[in-house]
Design a protein around this motif. Sequence first.
Motif, PDB file in Angstrom:
ATOM      1  N   ALA A   1      29.442 -25.249 105.611  1.00 33.42           N
ATOM      2  CA  ALA A   1      29.905 -24.531 104.424  1.00 33.42           C
ATOM      3  C   ALA A   1      29.165 -24.976 103.167  1.00 33.42           C
ATOM      4  CB  ALA A   1      31.415 -24.719 104.241  1.00 33.42           C
ATOM      5  N   LEU A   2      29.284 -26.248 102.816  1.00 33.70           N
ATOM      6  CA  LEU A   2      28.725 -26.718 101.542  1.00 33.70           C
ATOM      7  C   LEU A   2      27.210 -26.584 101.475  1.00 33.70           C
ATOM      8  CD1 LEU A   2      29.023 -28.119  98.786  1.00 33.70           C
ATOM      9  CD2 LEU A   2      28.881 -30.312 100.001  1.00 33.70           C
ATOM     10  N   LEU A   3      26.503 -27.176 102.428  1.00 33.72           N
ATOM     11  CA  LEU A   3      25.036 -27.178 102.340  1.00 33.72           C
ATOM     12  C   LEU A   3      24.432 -25.785 102.492  1.00 33.72           C
ATOM     13  CD1 LEU A   3      24.099 -30.527 104.121  1.00 33.72           C
ATOM     14  CD2 LEU A   3      24.384 -30.058 101.682  1.00 33.72           C
ATOM     15  N   PRO A   4      24.919 -24.940 103.427  1.00 36.40           N
ATOM     16  CA  PRO A   4      24.396 -23.566 103.465  1.00 36.40           C
ATOM     17  C   PRO A   4      24.656 -22.794 102.172  1.00 36.40           C
ATOM     18  CG  PRO A   4      25.478 -24.083 105.527  1.00 36.40           C
ATOM     19  CD  PRO A   4      25.783 -25.216 104.594  1.00 36.40           C
ATOM     20  N   PHE A   5      25.816 -23.011 101.557  1.00 35.80           N
ATOM     21  CA  PHE A   5      26.124 -22.342 100.292  1.00 35.80           C
ATOM     22  C   PHE A   5      25.150 -22.789  99.198  1.00 35.80           C
ATOM     23  CE2 PHE A   5      28.174 -22.181  96.157  1.00 35.80           C
ATOM     24  CZ  PHE A   5      28.697 -20.895  96.124  1.00 35.80           C
ATOM     25  N   LEU A   6      24.909 -24.102  99.096  1.00 37.56           N
ATOM     26  CA  LEU A   6      23.987 -24.617  98.080  1.00 37.56           C
ATOM     27  C   LEU A   6      22.556 -24.172  98.355  1.00 37.56           C
ATOM     28  CD1 LEU A   6      25.348 -28.261  97.626  1.00 37.56           C
ATOM     29  CD2 LEU A   6      25.670 -26.302  96.098  1.00 37.56           C
ATOM     30  N   ARG A   7      22.219 -24.058  99.626  1.00 38.72           N
ATOM     31  CA  ARG A   7      20.873 -23.580  99.973  1.00 38.72           C
ATOM     32  C   ARG A   7      20.678 -22.135  99.515  1.00 38.72           C
ATOM     33  NH1 ARG A   7      21.313 -23.873 105.236  1.00 38.72           N
ATOM     34  NH2 ARG A   7      21.150 -26.134 105.113  1.00 38.72           N
ATOM     35  N   LYS A   8      21.681 -21.309  99.741  1.00 35.91           N
ATOM     36  CA  LYS A   8      21.589 -19.889  99.416  1.00 35.91           C
ATOM     37  C   LYS A   8      21.640 -19.641  97.916  1.00 35.91           C
ATOM     38  CE  LYS A   8      23.952 -15.471 100.182  1.00 35.91           C
ATOM     39  NZ  LYS A   8      25.068 -14.793 100.900  1.00 35.91           N
ATOM     40  N   HIS A   9      22.533 -20.313  97.224  1.00 37.56           N
ATOM     41  CA  HIS A   9      22.791 -19.981  95.823  1.00 37.56           C
ATOM     42  C   HIS A   9      22.076 -20.896  94.819  1.00 37.56           C
ATOM     43  CE1 HIS A   9      25.836 -16.938  96.697  1.00 37.56           C
ATOM     44  NE2 HIS A   9      26.287 -17.741  97.635  1.00 37.56           N
ATOM     45  N   ALA A  10      21.721 -22.114  95.235  1.00 39.39           N
ATOM     46  CA  ALA A  10      21.088 -23.052  94.295  1.00 39.39           C
ATOM     47  C   ALA A  10      19.690 -23.466  94.723  1.00 39.39           C
ATOM     48  CB  ALA A  10      21.968 -24.297  94.115  1.00 39.39           C
ATOM     49  N   GLY A  11      19.247 -23.024  95.897  1.00 39.63           N
ATOM     50  CA  GLY A  11      17.902 -23.358  96.351  1.00 39.63           C
ATOM     51  C   GLY A  11      17.742 -24.778  96.840  1.00 39.63           C
ATOM     52  N   ILE A  12      18.860 -25.456  97.109  1.00 35.47           N
ATOM     53  CA  ILE A  12      18.804 -26.839  97.575  1.00 35.47           C
ATOM     54  C   ILE A  12      18.412 -26.874  99.048  1.00 35.47           C
ATOM     55  CG2 ILE A  12      20.298 -28.794  98.201  1.00 35.47           C
ATOM     56  CD1 ILE A  12      21.755 -28.351  95.566  1.00 35.47           C
ATOM     57  N   LYS A  13      17.481 -27.779  99.388  1.00 33.39           N
ATOM     58  CA  LYS A  13      17.047 -27.925 100.770  1.00 33.39           C
ATOM     59  C   LYS A  13      17.583 -29.244 101.319  1.00 33.39           C
ATOM     60  CE  LYS A  13      12.825 -25.240 100.059  1.00 33.39           C
ATOM     61  NZ  LYS A  13      11.338 -25.262 100.099  1.00 33.39           N
ATOM     62  N   ALA A  14      18.673 -29.138 102.081  1.00 30.43           N
ATOM     63  CA  ALA A  14      19.300 -30.317 102.680  1.00 30.43           C
ATOM     64  C   ALA A  14      19.992 -29.897 103.962  1.00 30.43           C
ATOM     65  CB  ALA A  14      20.308 -30.934 101.716  1.00 30.43           C
ATOM     66  N   GLU A  15      19.820 -30.690 105.004  1.00 28.60           N
ATOM     67  CA  GLU A  15      20.410 -30.369 106.292  1.00 28.60           C
ATOM     68  C   GLU A  15      21.016 -31.621 106.915  1.00 28.60           C
ATOM     69  OE1 GLU A  15      17.507 -28.557 108.769  1.00 28.60           O
ATOM     70  OE2 GLU A  15      17.441 -26.679 107.618  1.00 28.60           O
ATOM     71  N   THR A  16      22.108 -31.436 107.656  1.00 25.93           N
ATOM     72  CA  THR A  16      22.727 -32.543 108.360  1.00 25.93           C
ATOM     73  C   THR A  16      22.625 -32.340 109.865  1.00 25.93           C
ATOM     74  OG1 THR A  16      24.904 -31.483 108.332  1.00 25.93           O
ATOM     75  CG2 THR A  16      24.397 -32.995 106.534  1.00 25.93           C
ATOM     76  N   ARG A  17      22.616 -33.453 110.571  1.00 28.01           N
ATOM     77  CA  ARG A  17      22.655 -33.424 112.037  1.00 28.01           C
ATOM     78  C   ARG A  17      23.690 -34.433 112.500  1.00 28.01           C
ATOM     79  NH1 ARG A  17      19.860 -36.203 116.209  1.00 28.01           N
ATOM     80  NH2 ARG A  17      18.523 -37.269 114.693  1.00 28.01           N
TER      81      ARG A  17
ATOM     82  N   PRO B   1      20.689 -22.299  88.874  1.00 28.48           N
ATOM     83  CA  PRO B   1      22.103 -22.156  88.528  1.00 28.48           C
ATOM     84  C   PRO B   1      22.799 -21.229  89.514  1.00 28.48           C
ATOM     85  CG  PRO B   1      20.752 -20.843  87.036  1.00 28.48           C
ATOM     86  CD  PRO B   1      19.806 -21.669  87.872  1.00 28.48           C
ATOM     87  N   ILE B   2      24.032 -21.564  89.841  1.00 30.69           N
ATOM     88  CA  ILE B   2      24.809 -20.717  90.753  1.00 30.69           C
ATOM     89  C   ILE B   2      25.467 -19.609  89.939  1.00 30.69           C
ATOM     90  CG2 ILE B   2      26.774 -20.639  92.333  1.00 30.69           C
ATOM     91  CD1 ILE B   2      26.151 -23.548  93.052  1.00 30.69           C
ATOM     92  N   VAL B   3      25.141 -18.381  90.269  1.00 28.93           N
ATOM     93  CA  VAL B   3      25.692 -17.230  89.550  1.00 28.93           C
ATOM     94  C   VAL B   3      26.566 -16.429  90.516  1.00 28.93           C
ATOM     95  CG1 VAL B   3      25.192 -15.157  88.229  1.00 28.93           C
ATOM     96  CG2 VAL B   3      23.666 -17.144  88.058  1.00 28.93           C
ATOM     97  N   LEU B   4      27.869 -16.564  90.355  1.00 30.30           N
ATOM     98  CA  LEU B   4      28.837 -15.803  91.136  1.00 30.30           C
ATOM     99  C   LEU B   4      29.904 -15.308  90.170  1.00 30.30           C
ATOM    100  CD1 LEU B   4      29.382 -17.885  94.412  1.00 30.30           C
ATOM    101  CD2 LEU B   4      28.446 -15.590  94.243  1.00 30.30           C
ATOM    102  N   THR B   5      29.694 -14.144  89.645  1.00 31.13           N
ATOM    103  CA  THR B   5      30.611 -13.625  88.623  1.00 31.13           C
ATOM    104  C   THR B   5      31.700 -12.727  89.209  1.00 31.13           C
ATOM    105  OG1 THR B   5      29.110 -11.769  88.206  1.00 31.13           O
ATOM    106  CG2 THR B   5      28.840 -13.736  86.839  1.00 31.13           C
ATOM    107  N   GLU B   6      31.527 -12.326  90.462  1.00 30.05           N
ATOM    108  CA  GLU B   6      32.531 -11.495  91.128  1.00 30.05           C
ATOM    109  C   GLU B   6      32.963 -12.177  92.424  1.00 30.05           C
ATOM    110  OE1 GLU B   6      33.857  -8.802  89.937  1.00 30.05           O
ATOM    111  OE2 GLU B   6      32.554  -8.649  88.161  1.00 30.05           O
ATOM    112  N   ARG B   7      34.246 -12.219  92.650  1.00 35.61           N
ATOM    113  CA  ARG B   7      34.755 -12.852  93.860  1.00 35.61           C
ATOM    114  C   ARG B   7      34.471 -12.011  95.092  1.00 35.61           C
ATOM    115  NH1 ARG B   7      41.012 -12.863  95.327  1.00 35.61           N
ATOM    116  NH2 ARG B   7      40.446 -10.663  95.281  1.00 35.61           N
ATOM    117  N   GLY B   8      34.601 -10.724  94.972  1.00 36.85           N
ATOM    118  CA  GLY B   8      34.425  -9.836  96.111  1.00 36.85           C
ATOM    119  C   GLY B   8      35.678  -9.747  96.960  1.00 36.85           C
ATOM    120  N   ARG B   9      35.599  -8.942  98.008  1.00 35.06           N
ATOM    121  CA  ARG B   9      36.710  -8.773  98.941  1.00 35.06           C
ATOM    122  C   ARG B   9      36.590  -9.756 100.096  1.00 35.06           C
ATOM    123  NH1 ARG B   9      36.028  -4.991 101.751  1.00 35.06           N
ATOM    124  NH2 ARG B   9      34.007  -4.151 101.053  1.00 35.06           N
TER     125      ARG B   9
END
Length: 326
Positions: free
Chosen positions: A167-183, A210-218
């Motif tokens: 959850a956390l790392l994939p979200f940061l990868r998608k929205h903040a461009g962070i490259k980090a992986e766990t094993r 910057p993380i830009v999420l201005t709409e929650r969505g359904r």
Amino acid sequence: LCAHFSMSSACTSSSRTDPKKAKEGSNLPEVKVDGSFMEGGGQILRNSIAYAVLLGFAMEIDSIRAGRSKPGLRAQHLAGIQLVTDISQGMLVGGEVQSTSIKFTPSEKKGPCKPTYTADTKTAGSICLLIQTALPVTLFQRIPTELVLKGGTNAANAPLIEFSKDALLPFLRKHAGIKAETRLVRRGLFPKGGGEVRLVTTPAKDGIKPIVLTERGRLESITGCATVVGRLPLKMAEEMVEGAVKYIKFYQSSSSESKDIKINITAKREEHPHSSGSFIMLYAKTTEGCVLAASALGQKGTKAASTGRRAAEQMIREWKVCDAEV
């Protein structure tokens, strides 16, 4: 945002009132942090030491975990700040279990970076909280970094390793461009611990988006997995799934917005040489890319279905809070 507010509100900077005053033997400004601020837990400690490295200030923090039943540093907190001290080539004073005050100074002139660092709580202390402590620092190293983290992967009162990994790392990868992986090398359960996780990060040379999420969505889907480890039977995991799905469908029946939610929660069993335990991890995703997560650990004397329901209740409660705020 909460972390930033906690830091800025709990800090007083000596350099604001006296620019010449800095930590003895250092040219860095000194910031004092009140560790009892807000809930008085370990999060302000983790945030503070990361900010000290990234922003370049010496830090003194008092009243560490003053809001907890057992104040002061526990093994996992100590392992985390020692790890950051090693990465930043800094100096730590007061670093011992039960200490309620520490002084930390990051190095002003760093030598060559190491590619690998190790931290071991020597207990079932949370590996995920070690990740929270060190991740911001490793992202601004000059070379890729591997952390070998040892302790508990699925502990009470802390995120499960599945939360960081899925959850956390994939979200940061998608929205903040962070490259980090766990094993996950080896799972560590309470009370023995003994788990191991490898975290590999790539330097954010162009900064973090910057993380830009201005709409929650359904609410689009709820997925997850119920897991039993060691001697426990697969049927327990299946019962956790049943408990979670039953509650989610109950919520669907009372909410017009949630009729089309896709539900996919699976069950699995893992072997383990010396520990047994159970847990369930749930993820909710929205049409705008928001992610919510909820989990529950199995407990002696508690039915497996109740554990699954508890995780589902937490998930729906989080969603309702978002709904109310929108």
